[in-house]
Design a protein around this motif. Structure first.
Motif, PDB file in Angstrom:
ATOM      1  N   ASN A   1     -11.353  16.362 -16.963  1.00  0.00           N
ATOM      2  CA  ASN A   1     -11.500  15.506 -15.586  1.00  0.00           C
ATOM      3  C   ASN A   1      -9.976  15.120 -15.126  1.00  0.00           C
ATOM      4  N   LEU A   2      -9.947  14.853 -14.224  1.00  0.00           N
ATOM      5  CA  LEU A   2      -8.465  14.376 -13.818  1.00  0.00           C
ATOM      6  C   LEU A   2      -8.429  13.492 -12.692  1.00  0.00           C
ATOM      7  N   ILE A   3      -7.803  12.496 -12.680  1.00  0.00           N
ATOM      8  CA  ILE A   3      -7.584  11.490 -11.729  1.00  0.00           C
ATOM      9  C   ILE A   3      -6.298  11.461 -11.091  1.00  0.00           C
ATOM     10  N   VAL A   4      -6.062  11.939  -9.525  1.00  0.00           N
ATOM     11  CA  VAL A   4      -4.883  12.192  -9.270  1.00  0.00           C
ATOM     12  C   VAL A   4      -4.714  11.320  -7.837  1.00  0.00           C
ATOM     13  N   ASP A   5      -3.624  10.283  -8.201  1.00  0.00           N
ATOM     14  CA  ASP A   5      -3.359   9.308  -7.081  1.00  0.00           C
ATOM     15  C   ASP A   5      -2.330   9.862  -6.162  1.00  0.00           C
ATOM     16  N   ILE A   6      -2.612   9.816  -4.726  1.00  0.00           N
ATOM     17  CA  ILE A   6      -1.775  10.230  -3.878  1.00  0.00           C
ATOM     18  C   ILE A   6      -1.431   9.563  -3.058  1.00  0.00           C
ATOM     19  N   GLY A   7      -0.109   9.422  -2.278  1.00  0.00           N
ATOM     20  CA  GLY A   7       0.582   8.561  -1.358  1.00  0.00           C
ATOM     21  C   GLY A   7       2.093   8.670  -1.132  1.00  0.00           C
ATOM     22  N   SER A   8       2.491   8.101  -0.180  1.00  0.00           N
ATOM     23  CA  SER A   8       4.123   8.479   0.008  1.00  0.00           C
ATOM     24  C   SER A   8       4.533   7.174  -0.397  1.00  0.00           C
ATOM     25  N   GLU A   9       5.764   6.569   0.335  1.00  0.00           N
ATOM     26  CA  GLU A   9       6.323   5.398   0.035  1.00  0.00           C
ATOM     27  C   GLU A   9       5.670   3.939  -0.107  1.00  0.00           C
ATOM     28  N   GLN A  10       5.889   3.044  -0.742  1.00  0.00           N
ATOM     29  CA  GLN A  10       5.165   1.724  -0.740  1.00  0.00           C
ATOM     30  C   GLN A  10       5.434   1.136   0.534  1.00  0.00           C
ATOM     31  N   LEU A  11       4.676   0.446   1.165  1.00  0.00           N
ATOM     32  CA  LEU A  11       4.926  -0.298   2.186  1.00  0.00           C
ATOM     33  C   LEU A  11       3.992  -1.347   2.400  1.00  0.00           C
ATOM     34  N   SER A  12       4.317  -2.483   2.962  1.00  0.00           N
ATOM     35  CA  SER A  12       3.286  -3.741   3.349  1.00  0.00           C
ATOM     36  C   SER A  12       2.766  -3.460   4.594  1.00  0.00           C
ATOM     37  N   TYR A  13       1.564  -3.830   4.926  1.00  0.00           N
ATOM     38  CA  TYR A  13       0.913  -3.472   6.479  1.00  0.00           C
ATOM     39  C   TYR A  13       1.924  -4.016   7.418  1.00  0.00           C
ATOM     40  N   LYS A  14       2.395  -5.189   7.098  1.00  0.00           N
ATOM     41  CA  LYS A  14       3.421  -5.503   8.022  1.00  0.00           C
ATOM     42  C   LYS A  14       4.544  -4.481   8.553  1.00  0.00           C
ATOM     43  N   ASN A  15       5.137  -3.798   7.467  1.00  0.00           N
ATOM     44  CA  ASN A  15       6.051  -2.763   7.616  1.00  0.00           C
ATOM     45  C   ASN A  15       5.433  -1.637   8.408  1.00  0.00           C
ATOM     46  N   MET A  16       4.063  -1.198   8.151  1.00  0.00           N
ATOM     47  CA  MET A  16       3.877  -0.192   8.726  1.00  0.00           C
ATOM     48  C   MET A  16       3.568  -0.397  10.150  1.00  0.00           C
ATOM     49  N   MET A  17       3.195  -1.688  10.586  1.00  0.00           N
ATOM     50  CA  MET A  17       3.229  -2.138  12.023  1.00  0.00           C
ATOM     51  C   MET A  17       4.389  -1.918  12.875  1.00  0.00           C
ATOM     52  N   LEU A  18       5.457  -2.481  12.129  1.00  0.00           N
ATOM     53  CA  LEU A  18       6.612  -2.643  12.687  1.00  0.00           C
ATOM     54  C   LEU A  18       7.308  -1.057  12.694  1.00  0.00           C
ATOM     55  N   LYS A  19       7.182  -0.162  11.774  1.00  0.00           N
ATOM     56  CA  LYS A  19       7.550   1.142  11.765  1.00  0.00           C
ATOM     57  C   LYS A  19       6.843   1.890  12.783  1.00  0.00           C
ATOM     58  N   THR A  20       5.647   1.721  13.026  1.00  0.00           N
ATOM     59  CA  THR A  20       4.780   2.127  14.093  1.00  0.00           C
ATOM     60  C   THR A  20       5.277   1.729  15.539  1.00  0.00           C
ATOM     61  N   ALA A  21       5.533   0.673  15.550  1.00  0.00           N
ATOM     62  CA  ALA A  21       6.203   0.110  17.058  1.00  0.00           C
ATOM     63  C   ALA A  21       7.662   0.754  17.206  1.00  0.00           C
TER      64      ALA A  21
ATOM     65  N   ALA B   1       0.811  -1.067   0.005  1.00  0.00           N
ATOM     66  CA  ALA B   1      -0.090   0.158   0.069  1.00  0.00           C
ATOM     67  C   ALA B   1       0.990   1.303   0.046  1.00  0.00           C
ATOM     68  N   GLN B   2       0.391   2.278  -0.266  1.00  0.00           N
ATOM     69  CA  GLN B   2       1.036   3.775  -0.224  1.00  0.00           C
ATOM     70  C   GLN B   2       0.392   4.685   0.826  1.00  0.00           C
ATOM     71  N   PRO B   3       0.631   4.571   1.943  1.00  0.00           N
ATOM     72  CA  PRO B   3       0.087   5.361   2.870  1.00  0.00           C
ATOM     73  C   PRO B   3       0.276   6.954   2.737  1.00  0.00           C
ATOM     74  N   ILE B   4      -0.394   7.578   3.483  1.00  0.00           N
ATOM     75  CA  ILE B   4      -0.172   9.340   3.205  1.00  0.00           C
ATOM     76  C   ILE B   4      -0.826   9.849   4.665  1.00  0.00           C
ATOM     77  N   ALA B   5      -0.220  10.693   4.897  1.00  0.00           N
ATOM     78  CA  ALA B   5      -0.576  11.761   6.165  1.00  0.00           C
ATOM     79  C   ALA B   5      -1.883  12.555   5.950  1.00  0.00           C
ATOM     80  N   VAL B   6      -2.690  12.647   6.816  1.00  0.00           N
ATOM     81  CA  VAL B   6      -4.097  13.216   6.444  1.00  0.00           C
ATOM     82  C   VAL B   6      -3.586  14.851   6.317  1.00  0.00           C
ATOM     83  N   SER B   7      -2.535  15.322   6.777  1.00  0.00           N
ATOM     84  CA  SER B   7      -2.046  16.562   6.496  1.00  0.00           C
ATOM     85  C   SER B   7      -1.923  16.802   5.123  1.00  0.00           C
ATOM     86  N   ASP B   8      -1.108  16.005   4.405  1.00  0.00           N
ATOM     87  CA  ASP B   8      -0.816  15.777   2.962  1.00  0.00           C
ATOM     88  C   ASP B   8      -2.290  15.844   1.990  1.00  0.00           C
ATOM     89  N   VAL B   9      -3.058  14.931   2.556  1.00  0.00           N
ATOM     90  CA  VAL B   9      -4.585  14.703   2.039  1.00  0.00           C
ATOM     91  C   VAL B   9      -5.156  16.240   2.065  1.00  0.00           C
TER      92      VAL B   9
END
Length: 472
Positions: A200-220, A177-185
């Motif tokens: 019309n325009l579709i704009v995909d937004i996000g930061s670095e690619q991470l797995s959900y496992k990576n997200m939990m480990l980074k949160t820890a 996934a590519q998470p994004i800070a609410v402030s950036d949204v």
């Protein structure tokens, strides 16, 4: 520029409203079901009561509007897919009729395939409907996991990380996934007002690619914790949903919708964010987590994922209470106390502050509620210091609040009927009332079974409120 904001009582909408209020280039209009749900009334805001299923109120809301934000979804309803389609089509039709130049919509990252969840599919279909009229331009932002204090994704990740040193996880934790800070949204949504683009325009937004496992480990890591994740391939969506239901604040229905969305990757499909918004550089995942935790610690949480739920606060509370069959009422003379101190005492109830004595009984009720698919007590409070209408308070919802006068809570736990808890200051008295409207014989048996517990819990509660007020 005249701008309409819908969804202003939701997680993103509340925060965006504050940013738009500070923008001197715009005149802001809000479309809400009830004016009471707007926490701060400003002279710059024009408020229209109604919803997207009422075309007359939509016409009034979209009149003379140049840009309209569409931040609406119906996930709390069983038939949310159908409702989302009707809502989006109504909005687009009336926007075209009123001469709206641009719609700004926030949807979810992802593509249509056999693994696409119903929830994500509904968000995609909403975007397609809003983009279907050539006379109205749509800027369609697509975000994945939004990280911020009070967001559903962050509360799930934070709660699992804090509570479980060793986690057995399903295989979906390896999904990218590519998470994004609410402030950036919020930055993208605000800058969308001034984008010099006609199509019309579709704009995909996000930061670095991470797995959900990576997200939990980074949160820890940010929390200073050591965590271990063991992947079990046989954990089903339902089993994972129950797991989240028990260990996080989200109820089973929300947990299931989110987990079904984790079957497929939610990553950026275009470079339009960099191309059209070069001034915005999304912050890293770890920085977003640090900011979210800081807001929580400093009691600066502006909005939460459950702010806009089933809309119970939009009911006429007085009429709803009047249908109660059972009432448990306690009264105490407070002529020797300041009303403001008594008020401050009872609005501090719940969350980390607890329910005065007999907290173990509230905890037990919360556990039972979670086990049968309810919301439980884990939602806590947005802030330990103050309340506003539409706030969640453990398994209650704030439906009415009058300073130095009244707090009315509506029960969102699983009960065979409807229940309310009211604290009211009137004629130098504190009046504490529990109301219950039973459904059938089961509802009546439920009430009578709890009468002995109510005697101790509610008697002690009103005494403790007075005691706390004296201390204040």
């Amino acid at each position: 520029m005249k701008v309409l904001l819908t969804g202003s009582t939701g997680y993103i909408g509340r925060r965006l409203k504050q940013i738009l209020l500070n923008d001197e280039n715009i005149e802001l209009k809000l479309l809400v079901r009830n004016k009471k749900s707007v926490s701060s009334i400003d002279k710059k805001i024009e408020i229209i009561e109604g919803d997207t299923f009422n075309k007359e109120s939509l016409k009034e809301a979209l009149k003379n509007v140049e840009v309209a934000y569409y931040l609406i979804h119906s996930l709390s309803n069983e038939n949310y897919k159908d409702l989302d389609k009707i809502s989006a089509q109504n909005f687009l039709d009336v926007a075209a009729l009123c001469g709206v130049k641009r719609i700004i919509y926030l949807g979810g990252l992802g593509v249509k395939n056999e693994n696409t969840s119903e929830h994500l599919l509904s968000r995609i279909e909403t975007g397609e409907i809003l983009s279907s009229n050539k006379n109205v331009q749509t800027i369609w932002f697509r975000a994945g996991v939004i990280i911020g204090s009070g967001s559903a994704s962050f509360e799930i990740i934070r709660n699992l990380t804090e509570k479980l040193p060793i986690m057995t996880t399903p295989k979906w934790v390896n999904t990218k996934a590519q998470p994004i800070a609410v402030s950036d949204v919020l930055s993208y949504l605000h800058n969308g007002l001034y984008l010099n683009e006609k199509e019309n325009l579709i704009v995909d937004i996000g930061s670095e690619q991470l797995s959900y496992k990576n997200m939990m480990l980074k949160t820890a890591k940010v929390l200073g914790l050591k965590r271990y994740l063991i992947t079990l391939p046989f954990m089903s969506i339902n089993l994972s949903s129950y797991w989240l239901n028990l260990f996080t604040p989200v109820p089973f229905t929300v947990a299931k919708a989110l987990i079904e969305g984790l079957k497929s990757e939610v990553i950026i499909q275009n470079d339009h964010a960099k191309k059209y918004f070069p001034n915005i550089t999304p912050i890293s995942y770890e920085e977003a987590v640090k900011n979210a935790i800081k807001e929580i610690e400093e009691n600066q949480v502006i909005s939460r994922w459950n702010d806009k739920g089933d809309g119970v606060w939009e009911k006429n509370a007085q009429n709803e209470i009047s249908k109660a069959v059972f009432i448990d009422r306690k009264e105490v003379d407070i002529s020797n106390l300041e009303a403001s101190k008594v008020y401050q005492s009872f609005i501090g109830i719940g969350g980390e502050n607890g329910w005065f004595d007999f907290d173990f009984l509230w905890e037990l009720r919360g556990i039972i509620d979670k086990l049968i698919g309810g919301v439980g007590l884990k939602r806590g409070r947005r802030s330990q210091c103050d309340l506003r209408i539409s706030d969640c308070l453990d398994f209650w919802k704030v439906v009415d609040l009058k300073k130095d006068e009244r707090l009315l809570l509506y029960a969102q736990m699983k009960v065979p009927g409807e229940a309310w808890l009211e604290f009211k200051i009137k004629d130098n008295k504190l009046i504490q009332s529990a109301y219950f409207y039973p459904k059938g014989v089961l509802g009546r048996l439920y009430w009578y079974a709890l009468v002995p517990l109510h005697y101790f819990v509610f008697n002690n509660m009103i005494k403790s409120i007075i005691k706390k007020a004296k201390a204040l």
